[in-house]
Design an enzyme around this catalytic site. Structure first.
Site, mmCIF file in Angstrom:
data_model
loop_
_atom_site.group_PDB
_atom_site.id
_atom_site.type_symbol
_atom_site.label_atom_id
_atom_site.label_comp_id
_atom_site.label_asym_id
_atom_site.label_seq_id
_atom_site.Cartn_x
_atom_site.Cartn_y
_atom_site.Cartn_z
ATOM 1 N N LEU A 1 0.808 -1.206 0.000
ATOM 2 C CA LEU A 1 0.000 0.000 0.000
ATOM 3 C C LEU A 1 0.845 1.261 0.000
ATOM 4 O O LEU A 1 0.437 2.283 -0.550
ATOM 5 C CB LEU A 1 -0.951 0.012 1.201
ATOM 6 C CG LEU A 1 -2.381 -0.441 0.862
ATOM 7 C CD1 LEU A 1 -2.390 -1.890 0.394
ATOM 8 C CD2 LEU A 1 -3.305 -0.251 2.042
ATOM 9 N N GLU A 2 2.020 1.198 0.609
ATOM 10 C CA GLU A 2 2.854 2.393 0.668
ATOM 11 C C GLU A 2 3.507 2.723 -0.673
ATOM 12 O O GLU A 2 3.504 3.880 -1.101
ATOM 13 C CB GLU A 2 3.931 2.226 1.742
ATOM 14 C CG GLU A 2 3.409 2.198 3.164
ATOM 15 C CD GLU A 2 2.676 3.468 3.540
ATOM 16 O OE1 GLU A 2 2.906 4.519 2.917
ATOM 17 O OE2 GLU A 2 1.860 3.409 4.474
ATOM 18 N N THR A 3 4.082 1.731 -1.331
ATOM 19 C CA THR A 3 4.848 2.012 -2.555
ATOM 20 C C THR A 3 4.627 0.986 -3.664
ATOM 21 O O THR A 3 5.470 0.839 -4.545
ATOM 22 C CB THR A 3 6.359 2.083 -2.246
ATOM 23 O OG1 THR A 3 6.790 0.813 -1.696
ATOM 24 C CG2 THR A 3 6.683 3.196 -1.265
#
Length: 432
Positions: free
Chosen positions: A159-161
């Site tokens: 989800l972050e990157t």
């Protein structure tokens, strides 16, 4: 990583997803921020109340350079060496695009179901399984050391990157210096800037390789500098806590360390989809009302697949889309993910993606896809109208926090409506 929200500001504050609900202002008035930072007001640009295009004049650039000179003195007093300052600040210029992006965050939020459609899409699940397999050895060792399941760590990475494919292309020092010079959240971002200089001075990364989002979140797992200092680890033993390189090992271990240090319990679910019985008391579906799963079962609450949930610990019932959508039984691990990013949609996204990576199925209940979430302005109107009607939201800030949910629920009870605490468009229209 949130914290914007706790300790870690994630993906540029997740601006395009949760906007006003999830973005912390991270500071008080401009005057308080400036005074606490010890910076003369005369060398800061003036905050314009609304600016679709934010331009810095020649005078403004000169003030930025003057501010950098004052910053060097403050940083030096906090132990930053002259050589670190020279290598990090030489040739630094103001980035007006960072301010443009900070000013122009969209007003409307995505409904949770649209966010989850992306967070746990078939493509993301497929890529996550590839990442799990590719880094299985490291993730297994990380899980053994920190007690955080490999699927949860991978979900954060996803989800972050997008599993390291979008780590950010902005130079962190330039972004943080620009935001620290700007008046809106000066104190917070100067603290982050000093922390970034400490990271460089420690030898974890060079100024040129310290890259991330426009708001200063860095690396595979989008740590803000202060969170990096508090939680990043050198898991591969090369002498550097490297969350930026193509090898994600240190970043994944750092995310696990972050969750572990905030109280993660291995084996406990973040949440379980449940079915609520006919006649369920919706006033009990709130975060501060917890029971053991066996006690909820005595009230007719069971897993969506019809089984009773084991007593993993105290749990609350959460209705992220009101009484017409998915109902969740959430445990303490839900609160731990909140330390990473405080938006419910983000926490549910992490939890659901990790479940899918572990082989579990999708949600069984349909979301109310015909609904439209309230805009920031509409949320403020809702809060004003509730307060005027005698249901005090304890402020009008456009954020549907616990005080607003409590006021909504009280209004619903007074009107004989389903007291699910959901701030819907129908509710606002009724108040109008």
């Amino acid at each position: 990583m949130r914290k914007c929200i706790g300790g870690v500001m994630t993906a540029a504050l997740w601006a395009s997803i949760v906007q006003a609900d999830s973005i912390n202002t991270l500071g008080g008035s401009q005057a308080i921020q400036l005074a606490s930072a010890g910076v003369a007001i005369s060398i800061r640009p003036v905050l314009r109340p609304s600016a679709k295009e934010y331009r810095v004049s020649t005078e403004g650039n000169a003030r930025f350079q003057a501010w950098l000179g004052a910053l060097r003195e403050r940083a030096s007093e906090q132990g930053i060496s002259a050589s670190t300052l020279d290598s990090s600040l030489a040739g630094l210029t103001y980035d007006k695009d960072v301010i443009r992006r900070d000013r122009n965050q969209a007003e409307f939020s995505k409904p949770i179901w649209e966010y989850l459609d992306s967070a746990a899409s078939d493509t993301r699940i497929r890529n996550g399984r590839v990442g799990l397999e590719r880094h299985r050895d490291a993730l297994t060792r990380i899980e053994a050391k920190y007690g955080v399941e490999k699927e949860v760590v991978t979900a954060i990475w996803g989800l972050e990157t997008s599993f390291g494919t979008f780590r950010g292309s902005d130079h962190t020092i330039r972004s943080l210096a620009t935001l620290a010079f700007d008046a809106r959240r000066a104190q917070f971002f100067e603290t982050q800037l000093i922390a970034a200089l400490q990271i460089i001075q420690a030898g974890d990364v060079s100024p040129r390789n310290m890259m991330g989002s426009w708001a200063g979140a860095m690396g595979h797992t989008q740590f803000m500098p202060t969170s990096f200092l508090d939680h990043a680890v050198d898991f591969d033993g090369d002498g550097r806590r490297d969350i930026w390189s193509d090898d994600p090992t240190d970043a994944l271990a750092s995310a696990a360390a972050y969750l572990a240090q905030h109280g993660w319990t291995k084996g406990q679910p973040w949440g379980v989809e449940v079915t609520l019985p006919k006649g369920f008391d919706y006033s009990t579906a709130r975060r501060d009302h917890t029971l053991m799963p066996s006690q909820w079962a005595a009230r007719g609450v069971v897993a969506a697949n019809g089984t009773q949930i084991s007593d993993h610990g105290q749990a609350a019932i959460l209705l992220p889309a009101g009484g017409q959508g998915v109902a969740l039984m959430i445990f303490d691990n839900f609160k731990v993910i909140e330390k990473y990013n405080g938006a419910d949609a983000y926490v549910i996204g992490i939890g659901h993606l990790s479940d899918r990576l572990a082989g579990r199925g999708s949600f069984q209940t349909e979301w109310p896809r015909g609904d439209r979430v309230l805009s920031f302005t509409e949320k403020k109107e809702l809060q004003s109208r509730l307060t005027e009607a005698g249901f005090d939201t304890q402020g009008v800030d456009g954020r549907t926090g616990p005080n607003t949910v409590k006021a909504v629920r009280a209004y619903q009870l007074a009107q004989g409506l389903l007291p699910d605490g959901y701030a819907s468009l129908n509710l606002l229209e009724a108040l109008r």
